[in-house]
Design a protein around this motif. Structure first.
Motif, PDB file in Angstrom:
ATOM      1  N   ALA A 200      22.623  70.418  50.643  1.00 23.61           N
ATOM      2  CA  ALA A 200      22.156  71.389  51.632  1.00 23.61           C
ATOM      3  C   ALA A 200      22.143  70.773  53.024  1.00 23.61           C
ATOM      4  N   LEU A 201      21.718  69.515  53.114  1.00 22.57           N
ATOM      5  CA  LEU A 201      21.683  68.829  54.405  1.00 22.57           C
ATOM      6  C   LEU A 201      23.086  68.681  54.985  1.00 22.57           C
ATOM      7  N   GLU A 202      24.055  68.303  54.144  1.00 20.19           N
ATOM      8  CA  GLU A 202      25.436  68.191  54.626  1.00 20.19           C
ATOM      9  C   GLU A 202      25.966  69.534  55.115  1.00 20.19           C
ATOM     10  N   THR A 203      25.588  70.594  54.415  1.00 18.52           N
ATOM     11  CA  THR A 203      26.007  71.945  54.821  1.00 18.52           C
ATOM     12  C   THR A 203      25.446  72.298  56.187  1.00 18.52           C
ATOM     13  N   ILE A 204      24.168  71.987  56.408  1.00 20.43           N
ATOM     14  CA  ILE A 204      23.539  72.241  57.700  1.00 20.43           C
ATOM     15  C   ILE A 204      24.234  71.449  58.803  1.00 20.43           C
ATOM     16  N   LYS A 205      24.563  70.197  58.529  1.00 22.47           N
ATOM     17  CA  LYS A 205      25.234  69.354  59.522  1.00 22.47           C
ATOM     18  C   LYS A 205      26.609  69.909  59.879  1.00 22.47           C
ATOM     19  N   ILE A 206      27.329  70.392  58.877  1.00 26.60           N
ATOM     20  CA  ILE A 206      28.649  70.973  59.140  1.00 26.60           C
ATOM     21  C   ILE A 206      28.517  72.206  60.031  1.00 26.60           C
ATOM     22  N   MET A 207      27.564  73.070  59.727  1.00 26.91           N
ATOM     23  CA  MET A 207      27.454  74.356  60.428  1.00 26.91           C
ATOM     24  C   MET A 207      26.910  74.200  61.845  1.00 26.91           C
ATOM     25  N   THR A 208      26.064  73.190  62.067  1.00 26.46           N
ATOM     26  CA  THR A 208      25.428  73.070  63.381  1.00 26.46           C
ATOM     27  C   THR A 208      26.002  71.956  64.241  1.00 26.46           C
ATOM     28  N   GLY A 209      26.788  71.055  63.627  1.00 28.28           N
ATOM     29  CA  GLY A 209      27.400  69.981  64.402  1.00 28.28           C
ATOM     30  C   GLY A 209      26.495  68.793  64.662  1.00 28.28           C
ATOM     31  N   ILE A 210      25.364  68.703  63.974  1.00 27.93           N
ATOM     32  CA  ILE A 210      24.474  67.564  64.175  1.00 27.93           C
ATOM     33  C   ILE A 210      24.826  66.433  63.201  1.00 27.93           C
ATOM     34  N   GLY A 211      24.556  65.194  63.597  1.00 29.62           N
ATOM     35  CA  GLY A 211      24.696  64.062  62.704  1.00 29.62           C
ATOM     36  C   GLY A 211      26.127  63.744  62.308  1.00 29.62           C
ATOM     37  N   ASP A 212      26.241  62.832  61.358  1.00 27.25           N
ATOM     38  CA  ASP A 212      27.540  62.409  60.836  1.00 27.25           C
ATOM     39  C   ASP A 212      27.737  62.995  59.451  1.00 27.25           C
ATOM     40  N   VAL A 213      28.773  63.778  59.299  1.00 31.26           N
ATOM     41  CA  VAL A 213      29.074  64.421  58.019  1.00 31.26           C
ATOM     42  C   VAL A 213      29.661  63.405  57.051  1.00 31.26           C
ATOM     43  N   LEU A 214      29.316  63.506  55.783  1.00 32.96           N
ATOM     44  CA  LEU A 214      29.797  62.570  54.749  1.00 32.96           C
ATOM     45  C   LEU A 214      31.247  62.869  54.358  1.00 32.96           C
ATOM     46  N   SER A 215      32.119  62.848  55.339  1.00 38.08           N
ATOM     47  CA  SER A 215      33.546  63.009  55.088  1.00 38.08           C
ATOM     48  C   SER A 215      34.181  61.628  55.025  1.00 38.08           C
ATOM     49  N   GLY A 216      35.007  61.393  54.006  1.00 34.47           N
ATOM     50  CA  GLY A 216      35.610  60.090  53.843  1.00 34.47           C
ATOM     51  C   GLY A 216      34.665  59.071  53.249  1.00 34.47           C
ATOM     52  N   VAL A 217      33.542  59.546  52.731  1.00 30.65           N
ATOM     53  CA  VAL A 217      32.528  58.675  52.147  1.00 30.65           C
ATOM     54  C   VAL A 217      31.965  59.330  50.888  1.00 30.65           C
ATOM     55  N   ILE A 218      31.836  58.562  49.826  1.00 34.11           N
ATOM     56  CA  ILE A 218      31.103  59.007  48.644  1.00 34.11           C
ATOM     57  C   ILE A 218      29.752  58.306  48.663  1.00 34.11           C
ATOM     58  N   MET A 219      28.680  59.089  48.672  1.00 40.84           N
ATOM     59  CA  MET A 219      27.351  58.502  48.625  1.00 40.84           C
ATOM     60  C   MET A 219      26.819  58.604  47.203  1.00 40.84           C
ATOM     61  N   MET A 220      26.424  57.475  46.635  1.00 37.75           N
ATOM     62  CA  MET A 220      25.958  57.422  45.252  1.00 37.75           C
ATOM     63  C   MET A 220      24.481  57.066  45.231  1.00 37.75           C
ATOM     64  N   PHE A 221      23.730  57.800  44.408  1.00 39.57           N
ATOM     65  CA  PHE A 221      22.287  57.611  44.323  1.00 39.57           C
ATOM     66  C   PHE A 221      21.899  57.222  42.905  1.00 39.57           C
ATOM     67  N   ASP A 222      21.135  56.139  42.788  1.00 37.33           N
ATOM     68  CA  ASP A 222      20.608  55.690  41.501  1.00 37.33           C
ATOM     69  C   ASP A 222      19.118  56.015  41.471  1.00 37.33           C
TER      70      ASP A 222
END
Length: 357
Positions: A200-222
């Motif tokens: 949801a956060l990435e979606t908000i960033k894409i739509m509003t232009g804020i922050g750095d979008v996780l494009s070209g990056v896979i973020m993994m959570f343990d």
């Protein structure tokens, strides 16, 4: 739009009223109204997204409730898109909510996706994920990826501003036998909430232009260690050249597997004699099963093959169609020349009124 409703967002530096208006104008499609889709839908709706599309053909089941917290016990048996829309409208009446009570298929993917700005992949299977990817490449739509396995999760954004696609991460679909299944292996209830909120956060960033979008990056959570890792992903140019959808999106299997669609199968069990093998776990089988079925869990298949009446047409079913394909492959090795038929989509595609206990 109520100014007070979103004041905690509009007072944020670099977001403000302009960011809120961008959300109001945004159209987001969420494919899958389950563990990942629920937090995505809930937060986008609460934060003031303008239009929210929901694609899902499943119903609410009791086993969903430990992680799909939008639903209640009274909603068990309802289509998820109906239950979700009712809850989301009660949360925020300003959002336009479009529902599609269907599976995403080759025949409807381009038409549905074309109306939206961003697609959120909240599915749990490889075939749909590849279909989403290819449709988004054709239509030049970014899609926000999320995936779960055990206590771990992954998030990324594909097809965004010339960035990598899903096929740059996984060029080809794996064999069915190599795919883990959450129905069999389980999932900790809170993990989809964490990963879904990151989507949801990435979606908000894409739509509003804020922050750095996780494009070209896979973020993994343990989840067990509360650690995040990031892995760079390069764009493979040929993966952005897709012009048409494939005729079919299904698992690649070294041995051809015959399948039957759920609608045709339900007609068949009403009229024909068969041997139906349910390879789910004991808990799944006890919760809901077809009366005609014989229960042999996948892990016990080899040692209990003598219980299968191979003189009849043998059909194999599980929850989603993944484990049943694995079972068919094993049975074909044990009984060369005998035909075994997979029930496509498994119990997830079987209507609740059809001979169930």
């Amino acid at each position: 739009m109520s100014e007070d409703r979103y004041i905690r967002q509009t007072t944020l530096k670099d977001f403000g009223a302009e960011g809120q208006q961008k959300l109001k104008s945004a159209k987001v499609l969420v494919i899958g109204a389950g563990g990942l889709g629920v937090p995505v839908m809930t937060y986008l709706n609460a934060m003031g997204i303008g239009t929210l599309g929901i694609v899902d053909a499943d119903i609410v089941s009791i086993s969903n409730l430990h992680r799909q917290v939008l639903y209640t016990e009274k909603m068990v048996g309802l289509p998820k898109v109906v239950a979700a829309k009712n809850q989301l409208e009660a949360q925020n009446h300003e959002t336009e909510i479009n529902t599609y009570q269907t599976f995403l298929t080759v025949s409807n993917a381009l038409e549905i996706i074309s109306s939206y700005d961003v697609v959120v992949d909240a599915t749990d299977n490889f075939p749909t994920r590849y279909l989403i990817n290819d449709a988004c490449v054709i239509l030049s739509k970014p899609f926000v990826y999320g995936a779960l396995h055990g206590f771990e999760g992954q998030v990324s954004v594909f097809n965004y501003n010339g960035g990598p696609t899903y096929r740059c991460l996984f060029p080809e679909m794996p064999n069915a036998d190599a795919v883990p299944d959450c129905n069999e292996n389980g999932v900790l209830g809170i993990l989809p909430g964490i990963v879904g909120n990151l989507q949801a956060l990435e979606t908000i960033k894409i739509m509003t232009g804020i922050g750095d979008v996780l494009s070209g990056v896979i973020m993994m959570f343990d989840g067990l260690t509360q650690r995040f890792q990031r892995m760079k992903l390069n764009t493979i140019p040929k993966n952005k050249e897709i012009k048409t959808l494939q005729s079919s999106y299904d698992f690649d299997c070294e041995t051809p597997i015959k399948s039957i669609e759920s609608k045709d199968f339900q007609n068949l069990i009403l009229n024909g004699k068969m041997e139906l093998i349910d390879v789910r776990t004991s808990k799944e089988y006890e919760a809901n099963h077809l009366e005609e079925s014989k229960h042999i869990p996948l892990g016990e298949l080899e040692e209990r093959v003598s219980e299968i009446n191979i003189e009849e047409s043998v059909y194999v079913i599980c929850q989603s169609g993944i484990r049943s394909k694995k079972a068919v492959l094993r049975l074909k090795e044990i009984f060369p020349g005998k035909e075994f038929i997979n029930v496509a989509g498994g119990m997830n595609h079987i209507n609740t009124y059809a001979h169930t206990n």
